[in-house]
Design a protein around this motif. Structure first.
Motif, PDB file in Angstrom:
ATOM      1  N   GLY A 487      -1.129  10.663   0.203  1.00  0.00           N
ATOM      2  CA  GLY A 487      -1.475  11.704   0.792  1.00  0.00           C
ATOM      3  C   GLY A 487      -3.117  12.120   0.402  1.00  0.00           C
ATOM      4  N   GLN A 488      -3.662  11.467  -0.312  1.00  0.00           N
ATOM      5  CA  GLN A 488      -5.132  11.424  -0.697  1.00  0.00           C
ATOM      6  C   GLN A 488      -6.153  10.317  -0.134  1.00  0.00           C
ATOM      7  N   GLN A 489      -7.180  11.033   0.452  1.00  0.00           N
ATOM      8  CA  GLN A 489      -8.103   9.925   1.067  1.00  0.00           C
ATOM      9  C   GLN A 489      -8.806   9.061   0.038  1.00  0.00           C
ATOM     10  N   VAL A 490      -8.812   7.847   0.355  1.00  0.00           N
ATOM     11  CA  VAL A 490      -9.630   7.040  -0.787  1.00  0.00           C
ATOM     12  C   VAL A 490     -10.588   6.240  -0.059  1.00  0.00           C
ATOM     13  N   PHE A 491     -10.712   6.242   1.383  1.00  0.00           N
ATOM     14  CA  PHE A 491     -11.618   5.487   2.313  1.00  0.00           C
ATOM     15  C   PHE A 491     -11.934   6.385   3.488  1.00  0.00           C
ATOM     16  N   ALA A 492     -13.100   6.673   3.872  1.00  0.00           N
ATOM     17  CA  ALA A 492     -13.545   7.295   4.995  1.00  0.00           C
ATOM     18  C   ALA A 492     -15.071   7.027   5.407  1.00  0.00           C
ATOM     19  N   ASP A 493     -15.300   7.151   6.652  1.00  0.00           N
ATOM     20  CA  ASP A 493     -16.792   7.119   7.134  1.00  0.00           C
ATOM     21  C   ASP A 493     -17.530   5.649   6.484  1.00  0.00           C
ATOM     22  N   GLY A 494     -16.634   4.707   6.299  1.00  0.00           N
ATOM     23  CA  GLY A 494     -17.291   3.246   5.846  1.00  0.00           C
ATOM     24  C   GLY A 494     -17.473   3.223   4.523  1.00  0.00           C
ATOM     25  N   HIS A 495     -16.875   4.084   3.628  1.00  0.00           N
ATOM     26  CA  HIS A 495     -17.001   3.826   2.222  1.00  0.00           C
ATOM     27  C   HIS A 495     -15.924   4.159   1.478  1.00  0.00           C
ATOM     28  N   ALA A 496     -15.778   3.931   0.380  1.00  0.00           N
ATOM     29  CA  ALA A 496     -14.896   4.234  -0.716  1.00  0.00           C
ATOM     30  C   ALA A 496     -15.043   5.762  -1.311  1.00  0.00           C
ATOM     31  N   LEU A 497     -14.066   6.470  -1.443  1.00  0.00           N
ATOM     32  CA  LEU A 497     -14.476   7.986  -1.853  1.00  0.00           C
ATOM     33  C   LEU A 497     -14.276   8.004  -3.386  1.00  0.00           C
ATOM     34  N   HIS A 498     -13.969   7.100  -4.222  1.00  0.00           N
ATOM     35  CA  HIS A 498     -14.033   7.387  -5.791  1.00  0.00           C
ATOM     36  C   HIS A 498     -12.567   8.196  -6.016  1.00  0.00           C
ATOM     37  N   TRP A 499     -11.518   8.335  -5.233  1.00  0.00           N
ATOM     38  CA  TRP A 499     -10.385   8.955  -5.741  1.00  0.00           C
ATOM     39  C   TRP A 499      -9.450   7.646  -6.266  1.00  0.00           C
ATOM     40  N   TYR A 500      -8.634   8.196  -7.287  1.00  0.00           N
ATOM     41  CA  TYR A 500      -7.785   7.293  -7.965  1.00  0.00           C
ATOM     42  C   TYR A 500      -6.270   7.550  -7.858  1.00  0.00           C
ATOM     43  N   PRO A 501      -5.883   7.902  -6.837  1.00  0.00           N
ATOM     44  CA  PRO A 501      -4.310   8.492  -6.722  1.00  0.00           C
ATOM     45  C   PRO A 501      -3.294   7.512  -6.485  1.00  0.00           C
ATOM     46  N   GLY A 502      -3.823   6.256  -6.798  1.00  0.00           N
ATOM     47  CA  GLY A 502      -2.668   5.118  -6.813  1.00  0.00           C
ATOM     48  C   GLY A 502      -1.588   5.198  -7.795  1.00  0.00           C
ATOM     49  N   ALA A 503      -0.261   4.806  -7.260  1.00  0.00           N
ATOM     50  CA  ALA A 503       0.884   4.963  -8.399  1.00  0.00           C
ATOM     51  C   ALA A 503       1.319   3.619  -8.445  1.00  0.00           C
ATOM     52  N   ILE A 504       1.909   3.440  -9.628  1.00  0.00           N
ATOM     53  CA  ILE A 504       2.733   2.320 -10.154  1.00  0.00           C
ATOM     54  C   ILE A 504       3.878   1.953  -9.310  1.00  0.00           C
ATOM     55  N   VAL A 505       4.271   0.967  -8.445  1.00  0.00           N
ATOM     56  CA  VAL A 505       5.479   0.726  -7.751  1.00  0.00           C
ATOM     57  C   VAL A 505       6.448  -0.037  -8.765  1.00  0.00           C
ATOM     58  N   LYS A 506       7.250   0.080  -9.049  1.00  0.00           N
ATOM     59  CA  LYS A 506       8.070  -0.768  -9.711  1.00  0.00           C
ATOM     60  C   LYS A 506       9.491  -1.361  -8.938  1.00  0.00           C
ATOM     61  N   ARG A 507      10.019  -2.452  -9.419  1.00  0.00           N
ATOM     62  CA  ARG A 507      11.054  -2.702  -8.668  1.00  0.00           C
ATOM     63  C   ARG A 507      12.149  -1.721  -8.292  1.00  0.00           C
ATOM     64  N   PRO A 508      12.625  -1.471  -7.165  1.00  0.00           N
ATOM     65  CA  PRO A 508      13.868  -0.657  -6.924  1.00  0.00           C
ATOM     66  C   PRO A 508      14.810  -0.666  -7.743  1.00  0.00           C
ATOM     67  N   GLY A 509      15.433   0.336  -8.305  1.00  0.00           N
ATOM     68  CA  GLY A 509      16.498   0.705  -9.270  1.00  0.00           C
ATOM     69  C   GLY A 509      15.655   0.746 -10.618  1.00  0.00           C
ATOM     70  N   THR A 510      14.345   0.738 -10.727  1.00  0.00           N
ATOM     71  CA  THR A 510      13.933   0.958 -11.883  1.00  0.00           C
ATOM     72  C   THR A 510      13.063   2.398 -11.715  1.00  0.00           C
ATOM     73  N   PRO A 511      13.182   3.205 -12.953  1.00  0.00           N
ATOM     74  CA  PRO A 511      12.544   4.557 -12.758  1.00  0.00           C
ATOM     75  C   PRO A 511      11.086   4.374 -12.327  1.00  0.00           C
ATOM     76  N   GLN A 512      10.718   5.238 -11.385  1.00  0.00           N
ATOM     77  CA  GLN A 512       9.592   5.357 -10.760  1.00  0.00           C
ATOM     78  C   GLN A 512       8.720   6.524 -11.299  1.00  0.00           C
ATOM     79  N   ALA A 513       7.133   6.399 -11.458  1.00  0.00           N
ATOM     80  CA  ALA A 513       6.596   7.533 -11.958  1.00  0.00           C
ATOM     81  C   ALA A 513       5.959   8.012 -10.583  1.00  0.00           C
ATOM     82  N   ALA A 514       5.877   9.283 -10.388  1.00  0.00           N
ATOM     83  CA  ALA A 514       5.192   9.772  -9.328  1.00  0.00           C
ATOM     84  C   ALA A 514       3.604   9.762  -9.525  1.00  0.00           C
ATOM     85  N   PRO A 515       3.127   9.567  -8.206  1.00  0.00           N
ATOM     86  CA  PRO A 515       1.602   9.553  -8.453  1.00  0.00           C
ATOM     87  C   PRO A 515       0.996  10.871  -8.890  1.00  0.00           C
TER      88      PRO A 515
END
Length: 539
Positions: A487-515
């Protein structure tokens, strides 16, 4: 209320929990929605609330929400790179512009048998230093071998070795690794016996994991190598994926139908085998891969590779830390400059690599010390593999070197959808998002529908294209207007926006941490729809 912060956010800020912020709801209007399922595109709007897709369709504005006019562009799920090496630079370049500029929002690392192990250590680093995109990982066989066998890995594993590797893999699976990856063409996995791989694959299977493999051979013995992957699926009953499916020798060009018949027969038997592919006729790997027997003084073995797979004038050296002066040149050019025949020159370069690695043991893993780019695939085979219903798109890309690291996904949209019409737009997006999520077992990413995490890419289907070439491998693509991760912009108008909302995606069935949900202005004006120019690419 919307809080405004600096674009350059600190790790401490990024780790604030979702409850600490009220992310302003966002509505993206006037878009052509290609939802990632393969269904036909439909016009509409998408509403995002707290990082997830809340509604899709004809939407009425709500008080307090931001709105973006998509200008009639395509809105698709963020692309999932099922085979990436971009993690090599992600802590130095956390904005990961190489991938966000292509519309990629999730990378799957730990490939070709090399990973950061223990996986829990990687996830701990990502929690403390988040990056712009979501990250998932496999546990790498070659890495497990090194940890269990030390410097004595140029041999088959003993029962005790396999026990040690299994223990390490158990730990990685418990931490959320997606499964076991192998690079059976590389050291030291090339010295493993099939039963060793089967025993480790069974560990992954017990945890509901997967198996992904750079085959033991992508040349003259390709079909037996595929048989080995199929047998692992047969014995473990878990999903198997063939990494970057290709035919790498001229002798077998045109036999893509035989390869696909073999894969289809396995699927008919009930084996869940799939593949990923990148859209180039040239690959990037280590110099040592051309020695099938892993005897780096074997002139006959190398001569065979030069004759059947790739000649010296089609081998470019993009990275060579022992002597950076040769970077960017072909093996033929270097040999001519030094007055040596290509075989002698090549063997000497490998000796330099081995000596360098011995003196720099911290630089472990594929592509860290040296790489070579070789042209050895046929366009007709690539197109046949692209069209197979069970093939998804991957980059196999690094942040530098091969242009696939900056251009894979936009190249598919520009070259294989718009220009060559190998795939429809909907098919291509499916192969870059929903199908990839299906192959990984990820249920909450990869399609546009309510409840999914809002990983999205807005692009112009008439202008989107890759621009990266061998000579300019970091050239950014055109036609990608905006990219959102959770839900957060990371790229626009031809360049990166220096926001870091990426989540750790674990194998399904493993507890997931929300971003972490960050407050962020979303509504900067888009450039005019016609401003982005169509660029042709170098083959």
């Amino acid at each position: 209320m919307r809080f405004l912060v600096s674009r350059i956010a600190t790790p401490a800020l990024l780790l604030l929990s979702a409850a600490a912020w009220a992310q302003t709801p966002l509505r993206i209007d006037h878009v052509l929605i290609v939802d990632g399922t393969g269904a036909k595109a439909v016009p509409g709007s998408v509403r995002i609330v707290e990082g997830r897709i809340a509604e899709v369709g004809t939407l009425t504005p709500r008080p307090g929400e931001e709105a973006i006019d998509g200008g009639g562009r395509v809105l698709a799920p963020g692309f999932i790179d099922s085979h990436s090496h971009h993690d090599g630079a992600m802590f130095d370049e956390p904005e990961l512009e190489a991938v966000t500029s292509q519309g990629v929002t999730t990378i799957v690392v730990g490939q070709d048998g090399f990973s950061e192990t223990p996986v829990g250590g990687l996830f701990g680093r990502l929690q403390n230093r988040p990056v712009a995109v979501n990250v998932a990982t496999y546990s790498g066989h070659n890495t497990l071998r090194k940890l269990a066998m030390g410097a004595d890995g140029r041999r088959p594993a003993t029962a005790e070795d396999i026990k040690k590797m299994s223990g390490l893999l158990e730990g990685d699976m418990a931490s959320g690794a997606f499964g076991l990856s192998t690079g059976l063409m590389y050291e030291t996995g090339a010295f493993s016996k099939p039963q060793e791989v089967v025993e480790l694959a069974k560990v992954s299977a017990r945890h509901g994991g997967r198996y992904i493999s750079h085959l033991r051979n992508e040349g003259v013995d390709m079909l037996p190598a595929i048989d080995e992957a199929i047998e692992i699926g047969r014995q473990t009953r878990m999903p198997v994926q063939v990494s970057h499916l290709k035919i790498g020798v001229k002798k077998l060009w045109g036999q893509s139908d035989a390869v696909l018949r073999k894969l289809e027969a396995a699927r008919a038997e009930g084996i869940d085998i799939t593949a990923d592919i990148y859209p180039y006729t040239y690959w990037q790997t280590t110099l040592r891969v051309l020695f099938a027997k892993k005897d780096y003084e074997d002139r006959d073995d190398l001569a065979f590779s030069f004759a059947e797979a790739v000649p010296p004038d089609k081998l470019v050296v993009p990275l060579f830390k022992p002597d950076p002066s040769i970077q960017g040149k072909t093996i033929a050019e270097i040999a001519k400059e030094r007055g040596k025949d290509p075989i002698t020159l090549y063997i000497e370069l490998v000796r330099q690599v081995l000596a360098y690695e011995k003196a720099h043991t911290e630089e472990d893993g594929i592509g860290r010390v040296e790489t070579v780019i070789g042209t050895s695939m046929d366009e007709a085979d690539i197109e046949a593999f692209l069209k197979w219903p069970h093939t998804n798109i991957c980059s196999d890309g690094f942040n530098e070197g091969h242009p696939r690291g900056h251009g894979t996904f936009t190249r598919v949209l520009g070259r294989y959808v718009r220009e060559r019409k190998v795939l429809t737009l909907e098919e291509a997006v499916h192969k870059m998002s929903g199908l990839t999520a299906q192959h990984l077992g990820i249920a909450d990413r990869g399609t546009i529908r309510p409840g999914m995490w809002a990983d999205l890419v807005l692009f112009d289907p008439e202008t989107v294209n890759d621009r990266a070439t061998i000579k300019d491998p970091k050239a950014l693509s055109v036609g990608i207007a905006r990219v959102w991760v959770n839900g957060q912009q990371v790229f626009a108008d031809g360049h990166a926006l220096h926001w870091y909302p990426g989540a750790i995606v674990k194998r399904p069935g493993t507890p997931q941490a929300a971003p972490a949900i960050q407050p962020q202005p979303q509504s900067a004006a888009l450039p005019p729809h016609s401003a982005e120019e169509h660029d042709h690419h170098e083959m």
